[in-house]
Design an enzyme around this catalytic site. Structure first.
Site, PDB file in Angstrom:
ATOM      1  N   LYS A  13      -0.327  -7.236 -19.491  1.00 33.52           N
ATOM      2  CA  LYS A  13       1.006  -8.061 -19.474  1.00 33.52           C
ATOM      3  C   LYS A  13       0.784  -9.361 -18.467  1.00 33.52           C
ATOM      4  O   LYS A  13       0.936 -10.227 -19.257  1.00 33.52           O
ATOM      5  CB  LYS A  13       1.994  -7.175 -18.703  1.00 33.52           C
ATOM      6  CG  LYS A  13       2.301  -5.901 -19.494  1.00 33.52           C
ATOM      7  CD  LYS A  13       3.689  -5.537 -18.975  1.00 33.52           C
ATOM      8  CE  LYS A  13       3.666  -4.818 -17.656  1.00 33.52           C
ATOM      9  NZ  LYS A  13       2.480  -3.906 -17.248  1.00 33.52           N
ATOM     10  N   ARG A  88      11.739  -2.238 -15.451  1.00 39.98           N
ATOM     11  CA  ARG A  88      10.712  -1.100 -15.657  1.00 39.98           C
ATOM     12  C   ARG A  88      11.475   0.044 -15.742  1.00 39.98           C
ATOM     13  O   ARG A  88      11.017   1.542 -15.738  1.00 39.98           O
ATOM     14  CB  ARG A  88       9.905  -1.027 -14.482  1.00 39.98           C
ATOM     15  CG  ARG A  88       8.493  -1.669 -14.599  1.00 39.98           C
ATOM     16  CD  ARG A  88       7.854  -1.403 -13.252  1.00 39.98           C
ATOM     17  NE  ARG A  88       6.338  -1.278 -13.220  1.00 39.98           N
ATOM     18  CZ  ARG A  88       5.669  -2.512 -12.998  1.00 39.98           C
ATOM     19  NH1 ARG A  88       6.014  -3.591 -12.707  1.00 39.98           N
ATOM     20  NH2 ARG A  88       4.331  -2.113 -13.077  1.00 39.98           N
ATOM     21  N   ARG A 123     -10.723  -3.362 -13.051  1.00 41.81           N
ATOM     22  CA  ARG A 123     -10.007  -5.192 -12.684  1.00 41.81           C
ATOM     23  C   ARG A 123     -10.107  -5.417 -11.435  1.00 41.81           C
ATOM     24  O   ARG A 123     -10.314  -4.557 -10.298  1.00 41.81           O
ATOM     25  CB  ARG A 123      -8.167  -4.513 -12.927  1.00 41.81           C
ATOM     26  CG  ARG A 123      -7.280  -5.633 -12.636  1.00 41.81           C
ATOM     27  CD  ARG A 123      -6.020  -5.676 -13.010  1.00 41.81           C
ATOM     28  NE  ARG A 123      -5.073  -4.711 -12.420  1.00 41.81           N
ATOM     29  CZ  ARG A 123      -3.836  -4.528 -12.760  1.00 41.81           C
ATOM     30  NH1 ARG A 123      -3.315  -5.001 -13.651  1.00 41.81           N
ATOM     31  NH2 ARG A 123      -3.024  -3.598 -11.925  1.00 41.81           N
ATOM     32  N   ARG A 156      -7.227  -3.940  -6.321  1.00 43.96           N
ATOM     33  CA  ARG A 156      -6.097  -3.717  -6.208  1.00 43.96           C
ATOM     34  C   ARG A 156      -5.749  -2.448  -5.312  1.00 43.96           C
ATOM     35  O   ARG A 156      -6.338  -1.490  -5.967  1.00 43.96           O
ATOM     36  CB  ARG A 156      -5.091  -4.037  -7.105  1.00 43.96           C
ATOM     37  CG  ARG A 156      -3.901  -5.151  -6.841  1.00 43.96           C
ATOM     38  CD  ARG A 156      -3.192  -5.519  -8.159  1.00 43.96           C
ATOM     39  NE  ARG A 156      -2.213  -4.513  -8.410  1.00 43.96           N
ATOM     40  CZ  ARG A 156      -1.303  -4.684  -9.262  1.00 43.96           C
ATOM     41  NH1 ARG A 156      -1.570  -5.690 -10.195  1.00 43.96           N
ATOM     42  NH2 ARG A 156      -0.799  -3.499  -9.638  1.00 43.96           N
ATOM     43  N   ARG A 167       0.997   5.986 -11.417  1.00 35.92           N
ATOM     44  CA  ARG A 167       1.583   4.917 -11.829  1.00 35.92           C
ATOM     45  C   ARG A 167       1.815   5.342 -13.591  1.00 35.92           C
ATOM     46  O   ARG A 167       2.777   4.742 -14.083  1.00 35.92           O
ATOM     47  CB  ARG A 167       0.852   3.673 -11.785  1.00 35.92           C
ATOM     48  CG  ARG A 167       0.779   3.020 -10.254  1.00 35.92           C
ATOM     49  CD  ARG A 167      -0.366   2.082  -9.874  1.00 35.92           C
ATOM     50  NE  ARG A 167       0.007   0.859 -10.632  1.00 35.92           N
ATOM     51  CZ  ARG A 167      -1.025  -0.255 -10.955  1.00 35.92           C
ATOM     52  NH1 ARG A 167      -2.103   0.172 -10.396  1.00 35.92           N
ATOM     53  NH2 ARG A 167      -0.800  -1.156 -11.565  1.00 35.92           N
TER      54      ARG A 167
HETATM   55  P1  AMP Z   1       2.749  -4.570 -11.263  1.00 35.69           P
HETATM   56  O1  AMP Z   1       1.900  -5.623 -10.715  1.00 35.69           O
HETATM   57  O2  AMP Z   1       3.651  -4.983 -12.208  1.00 35.69           O
HETATM   58  O3  AMP Z   1       1.720  -3.502 -11.620  1.00 35.69           O
HETATM   59  O4  AMP Z   1       3.373  -3.807  -9.940  1.00 35.69           O
HETATM   60  C1  AMP Z   1       2.947  -3.424  -8.910  1.00 35.69           C
HETATM   61  C2  AMP Z   1       3.995  -2.472  -8.304  1.00 35.69           C
HETATM   62  O5  AMP Z   1       5.034  -3.191  -7.738  1.00 35.69           O
HETATM   63  C3  AMP Z   1       4.389  -1.440  -8.952  1.00 35.69           C
HETATM   64  O6  AMP Z   1       3.534  -0.348  -9.198  1.00 35.69           O
HETATM   65  C4  AMP Z   1       5.797  -1.078  -8.181  1.00 35.69           C
HETATM   66  O7  AMP Z   1       5.612  -0.308  -7.037  1.00 35.69           O
HETATM   67  C5  AMP Z   1       6.065  -2.544  -7.859  1.00 35.69           C
HETATM   68  N1  AMP Z   1       7.098  -2.992  -8.894  1.00 35.69           N
HETATM   69  C6  AMP Z   1       6.793  -3.982  -9.676  1.00 35.69           C
HETATM   70  N2  AMP Z   1       7.832  -4.498 -10.609  1.00 35.69           N
HETATM   71  C7  AMP Z   1       8.473  -3.190 -10.368  1.00 35.69           C
HETATM   72  C8  AMP Z   1       9.779  -3.170 -11.148  1.00 35.69           C
HETATM   73  N3  AMP Z   1      10.465  -4.014 -12.238  1.00 35.69           N
HETATM   74  N4  AMP Z   1      10.636  -2.147 -10.549  1.00 35.69           N
HETATM   75  C9  AMP Z   1      10.191  -1.289  -9.479  1.00 35.69           C
HETATM   76  N5  AMP Z   1       8.830  -1.655  -9.040  1.00 35.69           N
HETATM   77  C10 AMP Z   1       8.114  -2.256  -9.396  1.00 35.69           C
END
Ligand code: AMP
Length: 210
Positions: A13, A88, A123, A156, A167
């Protein structure tokens, strides 16, 4: 154009959001990047989110809804935006509706769990600007150094194998129901993630034209 990119963690994404951002000249808004930046700056929100993030769980809805509401009111979002990683959960999608935001299209990038696990293990992300790379499929020009800002690229914390499984589980339980939600609204377009980033980009950009 107001767009949402859906997909499992590691579906690409973030990378595709950048491609669309350049193509349409609208900002890409990543809740994950906003939270990581808050964490780097040691803000109260960042500290609150840390334990959820580190364990592979979602940050509570009210926290991310607040973040998005504030971000989308900024001037650069006036002519549209790409949401990467938000919503999400179904309550987050409903909150967008309550904010009066009419989404034009939702592009879901589909990648198998097996491929996700393989991708996330390779990654690397820039700790300074958040740009994302893959050691095999999309390496930075110089190993360990970000092409865009010269920052260090690192694994990360939540890309560790045990957290990745958490996740994915969280994704299937809480985020995947959004596909039905947006399909019902007539907004969903499904794109099959390809091995090559540029092949996926072609499909994603075509999905925006359709
Ligand atoms: P990402 O970089 O989008 O994979 O997000 C990393 C982490 O941030 C996720 O695993 C969640 O813990 C938190 N996070 C990001 N976006 C959201 C969201 N829309 N709702 C809840 N947690 C989020």
């Amino acid at each position: 154009m107001k767009l949402i990119l859906l997909g499992a963690p590691g579906a690409g994404k973030g990378t595709q959001a950048e491609v669309i951002r350049e193509h349409l000249q609208i900002p890409a808004v990543s809740t994950g990047n906003i939270i990581r930046e808050a964490l780097r700056n040691g803000t109260e929100m960042g500290l609150k989110a840390k334990s959820y993030m580190d364990s592979g769980a979602l940050v509570p809805d009210e926290v991310v809804i607040g973040i998005i509401e504030e971000r989308l009111q900024q001037d650069d979002c006036k002519n549209g935006f790409i949401l990467d990683g938000f919503p999400r959960t179904v309550p987050q999608a409903e909150a967008l509706g309550r904010m009066g935001i009419e989404i034009d299209r939702v592009v879901d990038i589909e990648v198998s769990d097996q491929a996700i696990i393989q991708r996330l293990s390779g990654r690397r992300v820039c700790e300074k600007c958040g740009a994302s790379y893959h050691v095999e499929h999309n390496p930075s020009k110089q190993e360990g150094i970000c092409d865009k800002c010269g920052g260090n690229t690192v694994v990360r914390k939540d890309d560790k194998p045990e957290t990745v499984l958490e996740r994915l589980e969280t994704y299937h339980q809480q985020t995947e129901p959004l596909k039905a939600f947006y399909e019902k609204a007539g907004k969903l377009v499904i794109v099959q993630g390809q091995g090559e980033v540029s092949d996926t980009s072609r499909l994603v950009l075509a999905a925006l034209e359709a």
